[in-house]
Design a protein around this motif. Structure first.
Motif, PDB file in Angstrom:
ATOM      1  N   ALA A 143       9.298   3.436   6.609  1.00  3.50           N
ATOM      2  CA  ALA A 143       8.052   3.898   5.994  1.00  3.50           C
ATOM      3  C   ALA A 143       7.215   2.733   5.476  1.00  3.50           C
ATOM      4  CB  ALA A 143       8.357   4.858   4.853  1.00  3.50           C
ATOM      5  N   ALA A 144       7.860   1.702   4.949  1.00  4.10           N
ATOM      6  CA  ALA A 144       7.127   0.589   4.335  1.00  4.10           C
ATOM      7  C   ALA A 144       6.631  -0.431   5.351  1.00  4.10           C
ATOM      8  CB  ALA A 144       8.007  -0.095   3.293  1.00  4.10           C
TER       9      ALA A 144
ATOM     10  N   THR B 237       5.245   0.114   8.339  1.00  5.08           N
ATOM     11  CA  THR B 237       4.137   0.520   9.205  1.00  5.08           C
ATOM     12  C   THR B 237       2.877  -0.265   8.844  1.00  5.08           C
ATOM     13  OG1 THR B 237       3.500   2.320   7.735  1.00  5.08           O
ATOM     14  CG2 THR B 237       5.055   2.858   9.502  1.00  5.08           C
TER      15      THR B 237
ATOM     16  N   GLY C 211       1.591   0.843   5.637  1.00  5.70           N
ATOM     17  CA  GLY C 211       2.651   1.172   4.692  1.00  5.70           C
ATOM     18  C   GLY C 211       2.610   0.274   3.471  1.00  5.70           C
TER      19      GLY C 211
ATOM     20  N   THR D 168       5.124   3.659  -0.622  1.00  6.95           N
ATOM     21  CA  THR D 168       5.501   4.590   0.439  1.00  6.95           C
ATOM     22  C   THR D 168       6.994   4.480   0.733  1.00  6.95           C
ATOM     23  OG1 THR D 168       3.319   4.303   1.419  1.00  6.95           O
ATOM     24  CG2 THR D 168       4.993   5.328   2.792  1.00  6.95           C
ATOM     25  N   GLY D 169       7.469   3.250   0.841  1.00  6.97           N
ATOM     26  CA  GLY D 169       8.891   3.037   1.099  1.00  6.97           C
ATOM     27  C   GLY D 169       9.763   3.576  -0.020  1.00  6.97           C
TER      28      GLY D 169
END
Length: 136
Positions: A57-58, A60, A63, A67-68
């Motif tokens: 998640a982080a 991207t 990201g 988010t992560g």
């Protein structure tokens, strides 16, 4: 002769009971140690899964560490309630790399047993690089 036979047969009375009194707790301790290892192994897999999801998640293009952290915490809330106690999740994102660390402690089956769990994941941050080659 009869007295000798009685003495030979009667001399081992209670031997099996003593063996069971000694062997049963050792057998149960070995079984609990195997279960403790399985719980620790499962907690390690949960921590690694949370680290991998947070990293995905982080890293991207858009990201962030937030988010992560959100994705990793959600997975830990879903999976870590049983085997992983007191999980701590850290996500750091630089210009080129992202790293995630998950720490915690495996649930204790044996009294006084404190097995630490640690998982890490890292990778390159995704970013858009325009094609600079000109077409002929």
């Amino acid at each position: 002769m009869r007295a000798r036979l009685r003495q030979a047969v009667g001399g081992d009375r209670g031997e099996i009971t003593v063996e069971l009194v000694i062997a049963t707790p050792l057998l149960l301790l070995a079984l609990l140690a195997i279960i403790q290892f399985a719980v620790w192994s499962h907690a390690t897999h949960v921590a690694q899964a949370a680290a991998s999801e947070a990293l995905a998640a982080a890293r991207t293009q858009y990201g962030t560490t937030g988010t992560g952290l959100a994705v990793g915490r959600r997975l830990l809330e879903d999976l870590a309630a049983g085997p992983l106690r007191n999980p701590a999740l850290e996500v750091s994102r630089g210009a080129d790399t992202v790293s995630v660390s998950v720490r915690g402690e495996a649930a204790a089956v044996l009294p006084g047993m404190h097995l630490h769990v640690h998982a890490e994941a890292s990778g390159e941050a995704e970013r858009f690089v325009p094609n600079t080659a000109s077409a002929p």
